[in-house]
Scaffold this motif. Structure first.
Motif, mmCIF file in Angstrom:
data_model
loop_
_atom_site.group_PDB
_atom_site.id
_atom_site.type_symbol
_atom_site.label_atom_id
_atom_site.label_comp_id
_atom_site.label_asym_id
_atom_site.label_seq_id
_atom_site.Cartn_x
_atom_site.Cartn_y
_atom_site.Cartn_z
ATOM 1 N N LEU A 58 1.089 -1.041 0.092
ATOM 2 C CA LEU A 58 -0.226 -0.180 0.070
ATOM 3 C C LEU A 58 0.631 1.221 -0.051
ATOM 4 O O LEU A 58 0.303 2.455 -0.588
ATOM 5 C CB LEU A 58 -0.903 0.165 1.177
ATOM 6 C CG LEU A 58 -1.945 -1.346 1.453
ATOM 7 C CD1 LEU A 58 -2.778 -1.199 2.569
ATOM 8 C CD2 LEU A 58 -2.876 -0.839 0.047
ATOM 9 N N ALA A 59 1.887 1.093 1.042
ATOM 10 C CA ALA A 59 2.983 2.469 0.605
ATOM 11 C C ALA A 59 3.196 2.476 -0.799
ATOM 12 O O ALA A 59 3.760 4.356 -1.056
ATOM 13 C CB ALA A 59 4.253 1.873 1.584
ATOM 14 N N GLU A 60 3.358 1.707 -1.209
ATOM 15 C CA GLU A 60 4.389 1.471 -2.686
ATOM 16 C C GLU A 60 3.444 2.134 -3.911
ATOM 17 O O GLU A 60 3.496 2.832 -4.629
ATOM 18 C CB GLU A 60 4.821 0.254 -3.285
ATOM 19 C CG GLU A 60 5.217 0.117 -4.789
ATOM 20 C CD GLU A 60 6.693 0.675 -5.050
ATOM 21 O OE1 GLU A 60 6.867 1.380 -6.005
ATOM 22 O OE2 GLU A 60 6.865 1.288 -4.223
ATOM 23 N N ILE A 61 1.940 1.702 -3.935
ATOM 24 C CA ILE A 61 0.813 2.014 -4.645
ATOM 25 C C ILE A 61 0.650 4.120 -3.992
ATOM 26 O O ILE A 61 0.480 4.996 -5.451
ATOM 27 C CB ILE A 61 -0.405 1.434 -4.432
ATOM 28 C CG1 ILE A 61 -0.166 0.174 -4.832
ATOM 29 C CG2 ILE A 61 -1.294 2.424 -4.902
ATOM 30 C CD1 ILE A 61 -1.262 -0.786 -4.229
ATOM 31 N N GLY A 62 0.600 4.354 -2.826
ATOM 32 C CA GLY A 62 0.316 5.865 -1.969
ATOM 33 C C GLY A 62 1.773 5.661 -2.904
ATOM 34 O O GLY A 62 1.279 7.871 -2.118
ATOM 35 N N ASP A 63 2.556 6.013 -2.917
ATOM 36 C CA ASP A 63 3.997 6.430 -2.766
ATOM 37 C C ASP A 63 5.032 7.853 -1.878
ATOM 38 O O ASP A 63 4.411 8.348 -0.837
ATOM 39 C CB ASP A 63 4.173 7.740 -4.015
ATOM 40 C CG ASP A 63 5.020 8.178 -4.219
ATOM 41 O OD1 ASP A 63 6.763 7.559 -3.815
ATOM 42 O OD2 ASP A 63 5.405 9.880 -4.150
ATOM 43 N N MET A 64 4.423 6.627 -0.318
ATOM 44 C CA MET A 64 4.498 7.005 0.474
ATOM 45 C C MET A 64 5.781 6.089 1.286
ATOM 46 O O MET A 64 6.215 4.849 1.073
ATOM 47 C CB MET A 64 2.943 6.314 1.548
ATOM 48 C CG MET A 64 2.031 7.405 1.533
ATOM 49 S SD MET A 64 0.347 6.684 2.602
ATOM 50 C CE MET A 64 -0.565 6.329 1.886
ATOM 51 N N ASP A 65 6.518 6.739 2.045
ATOM 52 C CA ASP A 65 7.254 6.047 3.218
ATOM 53 C C ASP A 65 7.154 5.571 3.911
ATOM 54 O O ASP A 65 5.763 5.563 4.086
ATOM 55 C CB ASP A 65 8.839 7.137 2.719
ATOM 56 C CG ASP A 65 8.559 8.559 4.070
ATOM 57 O OD1 ASP A 65 7.421 7.761 5.325
ATOM 58 O OD2 ASP A 65 8.809 9.385 3.805
ATOM 59 N N LYS A 66 7.885 4.649 4.997
ATOM 60 C CA LYS A 66 7.700 3.615 5.921
ATOM 61 C C LYS A 66 7.127 4.456 6.717
ATOM 62 O O LYS A 66 6.099 4.200 7.335
ATOM 63 C CB LYS A 66 8.578 3.020 6.155
ATOM 64 C CG LYS A 66 8.417 1.737 6.763
ATOM 65 C CD LYS A 66 9.592 1.416 6.809
ATOM 66 C CE LYS A 66 9.670 -0.012 6.891
ATOM 67 N NZ LYS A 66 10.800 -0.547 7.359
ATOM 68 N N THR A 67 7.278 5.458 7.482
ATOM 69 C CA THR A 67 7.267 6.686 8.305
ATOM 70 C C THR A 67 6.326 6.929 7.999
ATOM 71 O O THR A 67 4.943 6.921 9.056
ATOM 72 C CB THR A 67 8.102 7.008 8.928
ATOM 73 O OG1 THR A 67 9.408 7.018 9.161
ATOM 74 C CG2 THR A 67 7.883 8.851 9.935
ATOM 75 N N THR A 68 5.666 7.992 6.519
ATOM 76 C CA THR A 68 3.603 8.362 6.335
ATOM 77 C C THR A 68 3.156 6.769 6.985
ATOM 78 O O THR A 68 1.831 7.115 7.028
ATOM 79 C CB THR A 68 4.315 8.725 5.208
ATOM 80 O OG1 THR A 68 5.661 9.555 5.360
ATOM 81 C CG2 THR A 68 3.130 9.423 4.626
ATOM 82 N N MET A 69 3.749 5.823 5.897
ATOM 83 C CA MET A 69 2.757 5.449 5.649
ATOM 84 C C MET A 69 1.850 4.522 7.710
ATOM 85 O O MET A 69 0.641 4.156 7.385
ATOM 86 C CB MET A 69 3.018 3.091 5.274
ATOM 87 C CG MET A 69 2.160 2.604 5.023
ATOM 88 S SD MET A 69 1.220 3.105 4.089
ATOM 89 C CE MET A 69 0.043 1.457 4.454
ATOM 90 N N VAL A 70 3.203 4.241 8.089
ATOM 91 C CA VAL A 70 2.651 4.059 9.919
ATOM 92 C C VAL A 70 2.112 4.807 10.614
ATOM 93 O O VAL A 70 0.645 4.590 10.471
ATOM 94 C CB VAL A 70 4.103 3.952 10.203
ATOM 95 C CG1 VAL A 70 3.747 3.724 11.671
ATOM 96 C CG2 VAL A 70 4.888 2.505 10.058
ATOM 97 N N VAL A 71 2.507 6.432 10.003
ATOM 98 C CA VAL A 71 1.675 7.546 10.867
ATOM 99 C C VAL A 71 0.245 7.120 10.262
ATOM 100 O O VAL A 71 -1.032 7.231 10.849
ATOM 101 C CB VAL A 71 2.002 8.633 10.576
ATOM 102 C CG1 VAL A 71 1.166 10.249 10.794
ATOM 103 C CG2 VAL A 71 3.412 9.374 11.227
ATOM 104 N N THR A 72 0.241 7.117 8.794
ATOM 105 C CA THR A 72 -1.655 6.821 7.844
ATOM 106 C C THR A 72 -2.014 5.604 8.424
ATOM 107 O O THR A 72 -3.240 5.663 8.783
ATOM 108 C CB THR A 72 -1.881 7.565 7.007
ATOM 109 O OG1 THR A 72 -0.591 7.775 6.159
ATOM 110 C CG2 THR A 72 -2.411 6.853 5.844
#
Length: 161
Positions: A58-72
């Motif tokens: 999901l992080a790859e699809i949404g172009d999120m780094d690991k930290t941003t994905m965890v926060v989301t």
């Protein structure tokens, strides 16, 4: 001696794409904010509903780094919209499972996204809308499909879902 500004020989495509993309993102953020979601939260909910996906996918699809994905995902869990569960295919991996409330939020947010897109396109004549979308799809699939290698890489655009 004063340097002369080079004469522009073509439209500033970079400005046009960057500016319209920025304005569209701000309009989307404001509209999704009305239901307490961000564009990233919407992206995770919608793509997690499509099929079992890990946080990394999901992080790859949404172009999120690991930290941003965890926060989301933390925010989605806190709101009761999603939860992290072990994957059925790989017990070491964690998937993002959307709750019933999250599925309802994704349905509302998708309507908002569709409305914002429709409102943006409504400023164009119908034939121009079709032409613009066809041209942008062609650029995304062909002419501007692959980023160039660079010693100074830029942030990658969101990937197609």
């Amino acid at each position: 001696m004063t340097a002369m500004t080079p004469a522009r020989t073509s439209p500033d495509l970079s400005f046009l794409l960057d500016h319209t993309s920025h304005v569209l993102r701000t309009q989307m953020a404001a509209a999704l904010g009305e239901i307490g979601l961000t564009a990233r939260m919407h992206c995770v909910l919608v793509h997690a509903l499509e099929e079992e996906r890990t946080q990394a996918q999901l992080a790859e699809i949404g172009d999120m780094d690991k930290t941003t994905m965890v926060v989301t995902v933390d925010a989605l869990e806190k709101a009761g919209l999603a939860e992290r569960l072990p994957s059925r295919q790989d017990r070491r991996a964690r998937i993002i499972a959307v709750t019933d409330e999250g599925a309802r939020a994704a349905e509302r947010s998708q309507k908002i996204v569709d409305r914002v897109h429709a409102e943006a396109l409504a400023t164009l004549a119908e034939g121009d809308r079709e032409t613009l979308l066809r041209a942008l799809n062609q650029l995304a699939d062909e002419g501007l499909a692959t980023p160039a290698d660079s010693a100074r890489p830029t942030r990658r655009a969101r990937q197609r879902g």
